[in-house]
Design a protein around this motif. Structure first.
Motif, PDB file in Angstrom:
ATOM      1  N   THR A  68      -2.643   1.072  -2.924  1.00 55.03           N
ATOM      2  CA  THR A  68      -2.515   2.240  -2.137  1.00 55.03           C
ATOM      3  C   THR A  68      -4.011   2.631  -1.839  1.00 55.03           C
ATOM      4  O   THR A  68      -4.365   2.957  -0.871  1.00 55.03           O
TER       5      THR A  68
ATOM      6  N   GLN B  70      -3.568   8.772  -6.941  1.00 51.37           N
ATOM      7  CA  GLN B  70      -3.663   7.516  -7.530  1.00 51.37           C
ATOM      8  C   GLN B  70      -4.481   7.283  -8.651  1.00 51.37           C
ATOM      9  O   GLN B  70      -4.318   6.822  -9.558  1.00 51.37           O
TER      10      GLN B  70
ATOM     11  N   SER C  64       3.000   3.554  -3.917  1.00 50.69           N
ATOM     12  CA  SER C  64       1.887   4.218  -4.404  1.00 50.69           C
ATOM     13  C   SER C  64       2.473   4.657  -5.950  1.00 50.69           C
ATOM     14  O   SER C  64       3.515   4.314  -6.692  1.00 50.69           O
TER      15      SER C  64
ATOM     16  N   GLU D  99       0.774  -1.160   0.148  1.00 48.39           N
ATOM     17  CA  GLU D  99       0.000  -0.027   0.207  1.00 48.39           C
ATOM     18  C   GLU D  99       0.841   1.316  -0.024  1.00 48.39           C
ATOM     19  O   GLU D  99       0.489   2.194  -0.427  1.00 48.39           O
TER      20      GLU D  99
END
Length: 496
Positions: A335, A137, A57, A54
């Protein structure tokens, strides 16, 4: 050309695996503890892989190579800062955080202080930070899909949303943990395999690339050495301390069985991050030599996606591009999933009594504002946008979390004053630095404010706590003992 179909197939495979894992998590997640902290039974190796999954990213997967394309050696400070943040977390936060027994950062603050105001303020900062972090993201998904397939950019964020929400809603933290662990190893493979091919290509192929590689780091970033030094130090400070304020990272340490395993998780994590960041650095150096025209444009975030076809003709280049694109989507999904879990936990705890239903409602609410922000902003460079989030958390939440864990004299008014001061000053500086058209030290101070906002927050927090009329809670010593004493020692104390 087969590249668009191969890219879509690679992305589809990543999404399918993620959804399958979420369905598996649906059968395993049956209690509130499953949804929030995976019943606190995640072993160190699994948790380290999940945290890396996570944490790495869009800024790490695509942005690091893009920064090296744009700034040469100056771009290396980003992976250094990202990794060093977990060294700070290992030393100062990991074990006490796990021993707190909390579900969220607001829970941790409530353990230290019985204040609804401080809890709500902490919750607001956590949610706001999560929203800010999700936007890059979604921008990264748009960039990756449109640049490799020619499809409309909005499809990238749509894919991320359609995969992340079912994953989080169906199994909560238990589903997300396994998915993120798998996604880390997929991301690592998605960069390692192209790196091996490219190194072999340069080693036994056209030697004309060798002189270009030797000169790949020749770049004149700024003429003022003082300004350059300030930017570097301030950036590293933001990245190192900003990690301590990222709720989606901190919440993972609540899933360890005890404080000792939380520390082991962090040590393993440092190795996983170091191994990963070696790859985009190598690829960024090669891209700087092979695609010099890209460094003069604003599209350096696409460097990794363009590099395979620049070095390999035909099916080989298309397959490697598809692999990189699939790895990029694994980064976006992992992420975004962690961020949604973090926001959902806080929203559920604050407004829905901590229920599973509230967690699922929170997951939906967590995506609303980022979706709107994605389509109304053009987006900074991915790493630059994430660095702004780190600056905000390093200035608002991280100093108070550190003081709450390590300083007995902290009070509610001091914590609130520090959070408000740091959040307001960092956002004001970043906004002014983005809007104003200037250069030199004055602009660097605004664009990279962590070096003065972090000390300011510490001074304000400690002064207000020390000079104000309010005193620390009566149970302060008991709470600090709970945070810092090993579990075995506390059990021995209770048994005697």
């Amino acid at each position: 050309m087969h590249e668009p179909l191969l890219v879509l197939g690679s992305i589809g495979l990543v999404c399918a695996v993620t959804i399958i894992i979420s369905v598996h998590g649906l059968h395993r997640s049956r209690t509130t503890r499953d949804f929030y902290v995976a019943s606190r039974r995640v072993p160190p190796w699994m948790n380290a892989s999940a945290v890396a999954g996570e944490y790495l990213s869009a800024a790490s997967f695509l942005g690091v190579a893009g920064l090296i394309m744009a700034y040469g050696t100056h771009g290396l400070w980003f992976p250094v800062g990202y990794t060093a943040g977990f060294l700070s977390l290992l030393v100062f936060v990991a074990a006490p955080l796990r021993r707190s027994g909390a579900y969220t950062i607001p829970d941790l603050m409530s353990l230290r202080f019985p204040s609804k105001l401080l809890r709500r303020l902490t919750a607001m900062i956590v949610v706001f930070t999560g929203w800010l972090y999700i936007v890059p993201q979604l921008h990264g998904a748009a960039i990756a899909l449109s640049s490799t397939t020619g499809l409309p950019a909005w499809l990238g964020p749509a894919i991320v949303i359609l995969v992340v929400l079912p994953t989080v809603v169906s199994g909560g933290m238990r589903s997300v943990t396994l998915a993120q662990a798998v996604q880390y190893w997929f991301k690592l493979s998605a960069l390692l395999i192209p790196t091996v091919f490219i190194v072999l290509r340069l080693g036994v192929g056209d030697t004309n690339f060798i002189p270009d590689l030797a000169n790949a780091f020749e770049v004149e970033l700024v003429n003022d050495t003082q300004t350059s030094t300030y930017r570097t130090v301030s950036l590293v400070a933001a990245l190192m301390l900003g990690t301590l304020g990222l709720s989606h990272v901190l919440v993972r340490f609540y899933t360890n069985p005890d404080g000792g395993t939380a520390r082991r998780t962090t040590v393993l994590l440092l190795w996983l991050l170091a191994g990963f960041y070696t790859l985009p650095i190598i690829l960024g150096v090669v891209a700087r030599a092979v695609l010099p025209e890209l460094g003069e444009s604003a599209s350096t975030d696409t460097a990794l996606l363009q590099l395979p076809t620049a070095l390999f003709d035909g099916l080989t280049g298309d397959l490697l591009t598809a692999l990189v694109a699939g790895g990029a989507f694994a980064a976006f999904l992992s992420t975004a999933s962690g961020l949604v879990v973090s926001i959902s936990g806080v929203v559920s705890q604050e407004f829905f009594g901590g229920t599973v239903r509230g967690f699922r409602v929170g997951a939906i609410l967590a995506m609303v504002l980022p979706i709107v922000a994605t389509f109304v902003t053009t987006g900074l460079a991915l790493a630059g946008a994430v660095a702004m989030v780190f600056t905000f958390t390093a200035s608002s939440l991280a100093p108070v979390v550190l003081l709450a864990i390590w300083w007995r004299g902290l009070t509610v008014t001091g914590a609130v004053s520090g959070m408000v001061t740091g959040g307001f000053m960092s956002l004001a500086a970043l906004l002014a630095g983005h809007l104003l058209d200037d250069a030199g030290m004055s602009m660097a101070v605004l664009q990279y404010p962590a070096l003065w906002t972090i000390p300011l927050v510490l001074v304000v927090t400690m002064l207000v706590s020390s000079l104000g009329s309010q005193r620390p809670p009566e149970n302060t010593d008991e709470v600090l003992a709970r945070l810092h004493l090993p579990e075995s020692l506390k059990q021995g104390t209770h048994s005697s």
